[in-house]
Design a protein around this motif. Structure first.
Motif, PDB file in Angstrom:
ATOM      1  N   ALA A   1       0.652  -1.158  -0.030  1.00 23.88           N
ATOM      2  CA  ALA A   1      -0.163   0.072   0.000  1.00 23.88           C
ATOM      3  C   ALA A   1       0.862   1.312  -0.066  1.00 23.88           C
ATOM      4  O   ALA A   1       2.131   1.276   0.526  1.00 23.88           O
ATOM      5  CB  ALA A   1      -0.869  -0.011   1.208  1.00 23.88           C
ATOM      6  N   PHE A   2       0.263   2.263  -0.570  1.00 21.56           N
ATOM      7  CA  PHE A   2       1.064   3.790  -0.701  1.00 21.56           C
ATOM      8  C   PHE A   2      -0.146   4.579  -0.266  1.00 21.56           C
ATOM      9  O   PHE A   2      -1.079   4.772  -0.768  1.00 21.56           O
ATOM     10  CB  PHE A   2       1.639   4.019  -1.860  1.00 21.56           C
ATOM     11  N   VAL A   3       0.358   5.472   0.614  1.00 21.62           N
ATOM     12  CA  VAL A   3      -0.484   6.597   1.172  1.00 21.62           C
ATOM     13  C   VAL A   3       0.139   8.103   0.995  1.00 21.62           C
ATOM     14  O   VAL A   3       1.150   8.188   1.606  1.00 21.62           O
ATOM     15  CB  VAL A   3      -1.015   6.246   2.690  1.00 21.62           C
ATOM     16  N   ALA A   4      -0.509   8.939   0.490  1.00 19.72           N
ATOM     17  CA  ALA A   4      -0.021  10.022   0.009  1.00 19.72           C
ATOM     18  C   ALA A   4      -0.645  11.068   1.023  1.00 19.72           C
ATOM     19  O   ALA A   4      -1.844  11.531   0.652  1.00 19.72           O
ATOM     20  CB  ALA A   4      -0.105  10.665  -1.213  1.00 19.72           C
ATOM     21  N   VAL A   5      -0.030  11.644   2.035  1.00 16.80           N
ATOM     22  CA  VAL A   5      -0.572  12.426   3.160  1.00 16.80           C
ATOM     23  C   VAL A   5       0.405  13.650   3.172  1.00 16.80           C
ATOM     24  O   VAL A   5       0.395  14.148   4.269  1.00 16.80           O
ATOM     25  CB  VAL A   5      -1.068  11.880   4.501  1.00 16.80           C
ATOM     26  N   THR A   6       0.873  14.358   2.284  1.00 16.44           N
ATOM     27  CA  THR A   6       1.651  15.564   2.329  1.00 16.44           C
ATOM     28  C   THR A   6       0.827  16.701   2.490  1.00 16.44           C
ATOM     29  O   THR A   6      -0.376  16.602   2.160  1.00 16.44           O
ATOM     30  CB  THR A   6       2.758  15.935   1.423  1.00 16.44           C
ATOM     31  N   ILE A  10      -2.820  -1.135  -3.360  1.00 13.63           N
ATOM     32  CA  ILE A  10      -3.660  -0.253  -2.651  1.00 13.63           C
ATOM     33  C   ILE A  10      -2.949   1.247  -2.660  1.00 13.63           C
ATOM     34  O   ILE A  10      -1.788   1.354  -2.109  1.00 13.63           O
ATOM     35  CB  ILE A  10      -4.005  -0.466  -1.208  1.00 13.63           C
ATOM     36  N   VAL A  11      -3.426   2.326  -3.187  1.00 13.53           N
ATOM     37  CA  VAL A  11      -3.070   3.570  -3.336  1.00 13.53           C
ATOM     38  C   VAL A  11      -4.334   4.463  -2.683  1.00 13.53           C
ATOM     39  O   VAL A  11      -5.394   4.593  -3.331  1.00 13.53           O
ATOM     40  CB  VAL A  11      -2.384   4.052  -4.667  1.00 13.53           C
ATOM     41  N   LEU A  12      -3.895   5.414  -1.615  1.00 18.25           N
ATOM     42  CA  LEU A  12      -4.848   6.389  -0.963  1.00 18.25           C
ATOM     43  C   LEU A  12      -3.912   7.509  -1.063  1.00 18.25           C
ATOM     44  O   LEU A  12      -2.949   7.837  -1.133  1.00 18.25           O
ATOM     45  CB  LEU A  12      -5.392   5.888   0.161  1.00 18.25           C
ATOM     46  N   ALA A  13      -5.008   8.613  -1.349  1.00 13.88           N
ATOM     47  CA  ALA A  13      -4.380  10.100  -1.288  1.00 13.88           C
ATOM     48  C   ALA A  13      -5.246  11.149  -0.250  1.00 13.88           C
ATOM     49  O   ALA A  13      -6.319  10.983  -0.368  1.00 13.88           O
ATOM     50  CB  ALA A  13      -4.204  10.648  -2.531  1.00 13.88           C
ATOM     51  N   HIS A  14      -4.675  11.864   0.343  1.00 15.60           N
ATOM     52  CA  HIS A  14      -5.385  12.783   1.140  1.00 15.60           C
ATOM     53  C   HIS A  14      -5.502  14.209   0.350  1.00 15.60           C
ATOM     54  O   HIS A  14      -4.490  14.444  -0.390  1.00 15.60           O
ATOM     55  CB  HIS A  14      -4.550  13.186   2.552  1.00 15.60           C
ATOM     56  N   ILE A  15      -6.553  14.677   0.293  1.00 10.99           N
ATOM     57  CA  ILE A  15      -6.563  16.133  -0.382  1.00 10.99           C
ATOM     58  C   ILE A  15      -7.120  17.125   0.547  1.00 10.99           C
ATOM     59  O   ILE A  15      -8.017  17.160   1.277  1.00 10.99           O
ATOM     60  CB  ILE A  15      -7.541  16.116  -1.759  1.00 10.99           C
ATOM     61  N   HIS A  16      -6.653  18.400   0.402  1.00 15.14           N
ATOM     62  CA  HIS A  16      -7.054  19.601   1.114  1.00 15.14           C
ATOM     63  C   HIS A  16      -8.015  20.339   0.581  1.00 15.14           C
ATOM     64  O   HIS A  16      -9.002  21.006   1.226  1.00 15.14           O
ATOM     65  CB  HIS A  16      -5.911  20.332   1.471  1.00 15.14           C
TER      66      HIS A  16
END
Length: 219
Positions: free
Chosen positions: A68-73, A94-100
Motif C-alpha cells: 500500500a501507498f498513502v500520500a498525505v503531504t 492499494i493507493v490512497l491520497a489525502h486532499i485539502h
C-alpha cells in the motif's frame, strides 16, 4: 502489510504509529529531515528523506514490494503525483491520497485513486450530528458520502416488509438484529417489534431516512 507513507506531518506520523503498533512494516518519506521528530523514540519503521514521487527515494523505501501507498503531504499537487507514480509506475495494489481541496476529488476519481478529504468528511459529520443526532452512524465510506446507520424501528412499522424501506440510490436495509441474532434482509421478511436495523444511506438522504422512522411510509 508493507506500507509506504509519503508525508510525515500529523496525519502521516499518527497513521504510521498506529500501523506499526498493529505489526505492519511502515516506511515514511518526507522532504524535511526534521519531520522524523514527529515520530516516537524507537519508532521501528524506516524514514527516507526526499519527495514522495522520486523514483530513487521510493525504490529505496521498497515500493516495488509495497502492499500500500498513502500520500498525505501538505500539498495536493505532490500527493497526486506521488499517488500516480505508485499506482501507474509501480502497480502498488492499494493507493490512497489525502486532499485539502475537495474540488480536486474528481481528478483522483478519474485516475481510480480513492481520496480522503478532511474538509468534506468534517462537513458531512457535523451536518449529521447537528440534524440527525438520533441516528447512530456505525461507519462512513469515502469522505462521508455514504454511511451505515443503525436505528431501532418504531412500533408502527411492525409488520411491514423491510424491503419496502429501500429507496433506490439513497437508502437500503443491509442487516437486521433481532433478539440478539443478525440476519440479512430477504424479500418477504417482515419487521418485528424490537428490530434494530442497519441502513446503508447516502449522507444527503439522512433527512429522508429520518422521515421513514418518524412517520409511516407512504403518508
Amino acid at each position: 502489510m508493507r506500507v509506504i507513507i509519503a508525508g510525515c506531518g500529523r496525519v502521516g506520523a499518527t497513521l504510521a504509529t498506529q500501523l506499526v503498533a498493529e505489526g505492519h512494516d511502515v516506511r515514511l518519506v518526507d522532504r524535511q529531515p526534521k519531520a522524523q521528530k514527529k515520530l516516537s523514540p524507537g519508532f521501528p519503521g524506516t524514514f527516507h528523506v526526499g519527495n514522495g514521487f522520486s523514483r530513487s527515494v521510493l525504490e529505496a523505501a521498497g515500493v516495488t514490494r509495497a502492499d500500500a501507498f498513502v500520500a498525505v503531504t501538505s500539498a495536493d499537487s505532490s500527493n497526486i503525483v506521488s499517488a500516480r507514480t505508485a499506482k501507474e509506475t509501480y502497480r502498488v495494489p492499494i493507493v490512497l491520497a489525502h486532499i485539502h481541496d475537495p474540488r480536486r476529488a474528481d481528478i483522483y476519481r478519474e485516475l481510480g485513486i480513492p481520496t480522503i478529504s478532511s474538509v468534506r468528511w468534517a462537513v458531512n459529520r457535523i451536518h449529521q450530528m447537528l440534524l440527525h443526532r438520533h441516528l447512530t452512524s456505525e461507519l462512513a465510506f469515502g469522505n462521508g458520502e455514504t454511511l451505515l446507520v443503525r436505528s431501532q424501528l418504531p412500533s408502527y412499522l411492525t409488520g411491514r416488509q423491510v424491503t419496502e424501506f429501500d429507496v433506490d440510490g439513497d437508502i437500503r436495509v443491509v442487516e437486521i438484529t433481532r433478539a440478539g441474532r443478525s440476519l440479512l434482509p430477504a424479500h418477504g421478511v417482515l419487521a418485528e417489534p424490537g428490530d434494530l436495523v442497519t441502513f446503508s444511506v447516502a449522507a444527503t438522504a439522512l433527512g429522508r431516512l429520518s422521515g421513514f422512522l418518524d412517520k409511516e411510509l407512504g403518508t
